[in-house]
Design a protein around this motif. Structure first.
Motif, PDB file in Angstrom:
ATOM      1  N   GLY A 122       0.801  -1.223   0.000  1.00  0.00           N
ATOM      2  CA  GLY A 122       0.000   0.000   0.000  1.00  0.00           C
ATOM      3  C   GLY A 122       0.835   1.274   0.000  1.00  0.00           C
ATOM      4  O   GLY A 122       2.021   1.273  -0.316  1.00  0.00           O
ATOM      5  N   LEU A 123       0.177   2.356   0.353  1.00  0.00           N
ATOM      6  CA  LEU A 123       0.825   3.663   0.357  1.00  0.00           C
ATOM      7  C   LEU A 123       1.958   3.713   1.377  1.00  0.00           C
ATOM      8  O   LEU A 123       1.906   3.057   2.422  1.00  0.00           O
ATOM      9  CB  LEU A 123      -0.180   4.748   0.738  1.00  0.00           C
ATOM     10  CG  LEU A 123      -1.139   5.273  -0.327  1.00  0.00           C
ATOM     11  CD1 LEU A 123      -1.977   6.399   0.267  1.00  0.00           C
ATOM     12  CD2 LEU A 123      -0.377   5.801  -1.540  1.00  0.00           C
ATOM     13  N   ASP A 124       2.950   4.532   1.092  1.00  0.00           N
ATOM     14  CA  ASP A 124       4.053   4.754   2.024  1.00  0.00           C
ATOM     15  C   ASP A 124       3.554   5.721   3.094  1.00  0.00           C
ATOM     16  O   ASP A 124       3.691   6.951   2.966  1.00  0.00           O
ATOM     17  CB  ASP A 124       5.242   5.326   1.245  1.00  0.00           C
ATOM     18  CG  ASP A 124       6.508   5.351   2.077  1.00  0.00           C
ATOM     19  OD1 ASP A 124       7.603   5.474   1.491  1.00  0.00           O
ATOM     20  OD2 ASP A 124       6.409   5.265   3.324  1.00  0.00           O
ATOM     21  N   LEU A 125       2.992   5.159   4.164  1.00  0.00           N
ATOM     22  CA  LEU A 125       2.383   6.004   5.195  1.00  0.00           C
ATOM     23  C   LEU A 125       3.426   6.754   6.010  1.00  0.00           C
ATOM     24  O   LEU A 125       3.172   7.850   6.493  1.00  0.00           O
ATOM     25  CB  LEU A 125       1.477   5.153   6.093  1.00  0.00           C
ATOM     26  CG  LEU A 125       0.242   4.568   5.395  1.00  0.00           C
ATOM     27  CD1 LEU A 125      -0.541   3.670   6.343  1.00  0.00           C
ATOM     28  CD2 LEU A 125      -0.659   5.672   4.861  1.00  0.00           C
ATOM     29  N   GLN A 145       1.323  17.684  -0.406  1.00  0.00           N
ATOM     30  CA  GLN A 145       2.227  16.730  -1.044  1.00  0.00           C
ATOM     31  C   GLN A 145       1.605  15.345  -1.117  1.00  0.00           C
ATOM     32  O   GLN A 145       1.780  14.628  -2.091  1.00  0.00           O
ATOM     33  CB  GLN A 145       3.566  16.685  -0.286  1.00  0.00           C
ATOM     34  CG  GLN A 145       4.405  17.930  -0.531  1.00  0.00           C
ATOM     35  CD  GLN A 145       5.559  18.031   0.439  1.00  0.00           C
ATOM     36  OE1 GLN A 145       5.385  17.890   1.647  1.00  0.00           O
ATOM     37  NE2 GLN A 145       6.747  18.281  -0.095  1.00  0.00           N
ATOM     38  N   VAL A 146       0.851  14.985  -0.065  1.00  0.00           N
ATOM     39  CA  VAL A 146       0.143  13.698  -0.085  1.00  0.00           C
ATOM     40  C   VAL A 146      -0.911  13.713  -1.180  1.00  0.00           C
ATOM     41  O   VAL A 146      -1.102  12.729  -1.907  1.00  0.00           O
ATOM     42  CB  VAL A 146      -0.510  13.391   1.287  1.00  0.00           C
ATOM     43  CG1 VAL A 146      -1.364  12.138   1.203  1.00  0.00           C
ATOM     44  CG2 VAL A 146       0.559  13.226   2.354  1.00  0.00           C
ATOM     45  N   GLU A 147      -1.581  14.856  -1.348  1.00  0.00           N
ATOM     46  CA  GLU A 147      -2.568  14.992  -2.414  1.00  0.00           C
ATOM     47  C   GLU A 147      -1.908  14.770  -3.773  1.00  0.00           C
ATOM     48  O   GLU A 147      -2.436  14.057  -4.629  1.00  0.00           O
ATOM     49  CB  GLU A 147      -3.211  16.375  -2.364  1.00  0.00           C
ATOM     50  CG  GLU A 147      -4.341  16.549  -3.370  1.00  0.00           C
ATOM     51  CD  GLU A 147      -4.896  17.965  -3.385  1.00  0.00           C
ATOM     52  OE1 GLU A 147      -4.663  18.722  -2.420  1.00  0.00           O
ATOM     53  OE2 GLU A 147      -5.582  18.299  -4.370  1.00  0.00           O
ATOM     54  N   LYS A 159      -3.607  11.443   5.675  1.00  0.00           N
ATOM     55  CA  LYS A 159      -2.727  12.059   6.678  1.00  0.00           C
ATOM     56  C   LYS A 159      -3.145  11.653   8.086  1.00  0.00           C
ATOM     57  O   LYS A 159      -2.322  11.280   8.908  1.00  0.00           O
ATOM     58  CB  LYS A 159      -2.764  13.591   6.568  1.00  0.00           C
ATOM     59  CG  LYS A 159      -1.806  14.183   5.564  1.00  0.00           C
ATOM     60  CD  LYS A 159      -0.348  14.082   5.974  1.00  0.00           C
ATOM     61  CE  LYS A 159       0.041  15.131   6.997  1.00  0.00           C
ATOM     62  NZ  LYS A 159       1.474  15.034   7.353  1.00  0.00           N
ATOM     63  N   SER A 160      -4.458  11.740   8.353  1.00  0.00           N
ATOM     64  CA  SER A 160      -4.907  11.417   9.718  1.00  0.00           C
ATOM     65  C   SER A 160      -4.758   9.930   9.980  1.00  0.00           C
ATOM     66  O   SER A 160      -4.492   9.513  11.103  1.00  0.00           O
ATOM     67  CB  SER A 160      -6.344  11.877   9.945  1.00  0.00           C
ATOM     68  OG  SER A 160      -7.184  11.314   8.984  1.00  0.00           O
ATOM     69  N   MET A 161      -4.892   9.126   8.938  1.00  0.00           N
ATOM     70  CA  MET A 161      -4.722   7.679   9.055  1.00  0.00           C
ATOM     71  C   MET A 161      -3.267   7.342   9.353  1.00  0.00           C
ATOM     72  O   MET A 161      -2.965   6.451  10.138  1.00  0.00           O
ATOM     73  CB  MET A 161      -5.126   7.052   7.731  1.00  0.00           C
ATOM     74  CG  MET A 161      -5.038   5.582   7.652  1.00  0.00           C
ATOM     75  SD  MET A 161      -5.497   5.141   5.972  1.00  0.00           S
ATOM     76  CE  MET A 161      -4.107   4.237   5.459  1.00  0.00           C
ATOM     77  N   SER A 162      -2.343   8.058   8.748  1.00  0.00           N
ATOM     78  CA  SER A 162      -0.922   7.742   8.892  1.00  0.00           C
ATOM     79  C   SER A 162      -0.438   7.996  10.309  1.00  0.00           C
ATOM     80  O   SER A 162       0.567   7.461  10.733  1.00  0.00           O
ATOM     81  CB  SER A 162      -0.090   8.548   7.900  1.00  0.00           C
ATOM     82  OG  SER A 162      -0.059   9.919   8.260  1.00  0.00           O
ATOM     83  N   LYS A 163      -1.230   8.822  11.026  1.00  0.00           N
ATOM     84  CA  LYS A 163      -0.802   9.142  12.385  1.00  0.00           C
ATOM     85  C   LYS A 163      -1.142   8.043  13.374  1.00  0.00           C
ATOM     86  O   LYS A 163      -0.675   8.039  14.485  1.00  0.00           O
ATOM     87  CB  LYS A 163      -1.463  10.456  12.845  1.00  0.00           C
ATOM     88  CG  LYS A 163      -0.890  11.662  12.143  1.00  0.00           C
ATOM     89  CD  LYS A 163      -1.602  12.950  12.514  1.00  0.00           C
ATOM     90  CE  LYS A 163      -1.060  14.098  11.640  1.00  0.00           C
ATOM     91  NZ  LYS A 163      -2.089  15.102  11.376  1.00  0.00           N
TER      92      LYS A 163
END
Lengths: 259, 259
Positions: free
Chosen positions: A75-78, A88-90, A254-258
């Protein structure tokens, strides 16, 4: 037993370290070799470079993507997302979706040979291919977004639904984030074959060729057919780009990566 | 042999609807004969669902019935006794909201089908994420076509998403399914014997939840995303019901004349 060792007779046509391109009997094979193969800008840029080489090769009749080790793609590089701004995430999501659309509409038949885990964004990446093969004995295919407060962009839904079909396999996979082994994915219609790892590449090549036949697909015709079949995906993708869908997805990521 | 033979005392009982807990899972047992849908049924059911939602340690919801029926559809006798088209209209809004509530409930839901699930009873079962039907007794059947009833537009959409391939047989032709037939046609996820109905339902729900279960908001949002077309149609249907007051009077008289 690694994927690369089953390519032992072949030298890579292009080696970008995390990503390498081989040609095996007129089939392009892109091999990821970067641990969890998490999706970030570097992977996307390298992928495009190799896809350009594949497209320019007029004798090439199909594309297989695969990886070495425990993961196809996790998956994404969290970690990266955590350290960068929402803007930048966008941008990462915009570029990732662009790569997915390129794969979805690729002018050659495509096959994701899942050597190991394909979670979240990795599962979505696999679904963007025409065909999927998952090794029999290890690794899971799983759209686990629902369990980790992840999010899909709107165009992903018609994509997943077209590939998986309506019915409980779709709702089990996406609403409930069900985890599938090779045999389970095969019986649920999520993948086309579930061979042992030693035969993963050979069976993938064989499967791809069984669709291509002797002459393969006229490239333009295949691309137009994909554009027609995935019309609703493309339309929604345009809407997603024009609206603030990517921004919303970035905020959620972003909030998920935290966590 | 009743499902509720395995359950302890209910936490709450409201007019034949019982709320039990099995570990972290809530079980609503319907013990009202044919479990037909009327305002009292819906009000009591909604109150039990409120209790389940308020219980922050609850990880899933199972609904089941006692005896011969899971649910035999609308309470047509009661509807025929309604004094005005306005009351009729109010009931249809209520039932539509209730089905939608189950559809996007912030917990995984499972319908443990202990007996006949006809018409509205089948609609109810399909609003759940998972279905388990006993293989010994009872049919699952959308028999609306046989009794000259139609679905609301939003019903078609969620039934199609849930059933997939055998959708037309089930809806257009009103096919009736035993537990085993429902399983092989993808309408339910398992078809155990009656004595194992509850325990297999609990096991199945556990297998999806895993260790930590689903973050509630994430699951609710995922359902809203996956069923977006259903919810949009539901909105339109709700305002449509207002405009169709004349028609509901005709339908109400029509129902009266059939009894």
């Amino acid at each position: 037993m690694s994927i690369r060792s089953s390519l032992h007779l072949h030298k890579p046509v292009k080696d970008l370290k995390a990503l390498a391109l081989y040609f095996v009997d007129k089939i392009a094979v892109i091999v990821m070799d970067n641990g969890e193969n998490r999706i970030n800008f570097e992977l996307i840029v390298k992928f495009h470079k190799l896809l350009d080489i594949v497209e320019r090769n007029s004798s090439c009749k199909g594309l297989i993507t695969t990886a070495d080790g425990k993961f196809y793609c996790n998956g994404l590089d969290l970690d990266w997302a955590l350290q960068h701004s929402t803007e930048q995430v966008e941008e990462l999501l915009v570029q990732l979706n662009e790569l997915q659309m390129r794969l979805l509409l690729f002018p050659m038949p495509t096959l994701a040979a899942l050597n190991g885990h394909a979670f979240a964004g990795g599962a979505l990446f696999a679904i963007a291919h025409d065909l999927r093969v998952l090794r029999q004995d290890k690794g899971w295919l799983c759209f686990n977004e629902v369990k980790i407060n992840g999010v899909f962009v709107k165009c992903h839904f018609p994509l997943m639904r077209t590939k998986i079909g309506f019915g409980h396999n779709y709702t089990d996979a996406i609403v409930l984030g069900k985890r599938y082994t090779g045999p389970e994915a095969l019986s649920s219609g999520l993948v086309h074959a579930a061979p042992p790892i030693s035969l993963l590449l050979i069976e993938s090549i064989h499967l791809l060729k069984s669709f291509s036949g002797k002459s393969g697909y006229p490239r333009e015709s295949l691309q137009l057919m994909k554009s027609d079949v995935y019309r609703d995906v493309i339309t929604q993708y345009q809407v997603d780009l024009d609206s603030n869908s990517m921004k919303k997805a970035a905020e959620k990521t972003k909030s998920m990566s935290k966590l | 042999m009743n499902v509720s033979d395995h359950l302890h005392k209910p936490v709450k009982t409201l007019n034949g609807l019982e709320l039990h807990y099995v570990g972290d899972f809530a079980v609503i047992v319907m013990d009202r004969g044919e479990n037909r849908l009327n305002t009292d049924f819906l009000d009591c059911f909604n109150e039990l669902m409120d209790d389940v939602e308020r219980n922050s340690s609850c990880k899933g919801l199972i609904t089941t019935g006692k005896g011969k029926f899971y649910g035999n559809g609308l309470d047509l006798k009661w509807i025929a006794g309604l004094k005005s088209p306005e009351m009729f209209h109010e009931f249809f809004v209520k039932i539509s909201l209730w089905l939608k509530r189950i559809l996007v409930f912030p917990l995984p839901t499972l319908a443990a089908i202990n007996g006949h699930a006809y018409a509205g009873g089948a609609l109810m079962a399909f609003a759940h994420d998972l279905r388990v039907q006993n293989k010994e007794k009872g049919w699952l059947c959308f028999n609306e076509v046989f009794i000259s009833r139609q679905f609301q537009p939003f019903h078609y959409l969620y039934i199609r998403t849930k059933i997939g391939q055998n959708y037309t047989e089930a809806i257009v032709l009103g096919k009736r399914y035993t537990g085993s037939e429902a399983l092989s046609n993808g309408l339910v996820h398992a078809a155990p014997s009656m004595s194992l109905l509850l325990s297999e339902s609990v096991q199945l729900l556990k297998s999806f939840c895993g260790k930590s279960g689903y973050p509630r908001e994430s699951l609710h949002l995922m359902k809203c995303d996956v069923y977006r077309d259903v919810l949009e149609q539901h909105q339109r249907d709700m305002s449509g019901i207002g405009r169709e007051k004349k028609e509901t009077k005709i339908v109400a008289n029509d129902v009266k004349s059939r009894l």
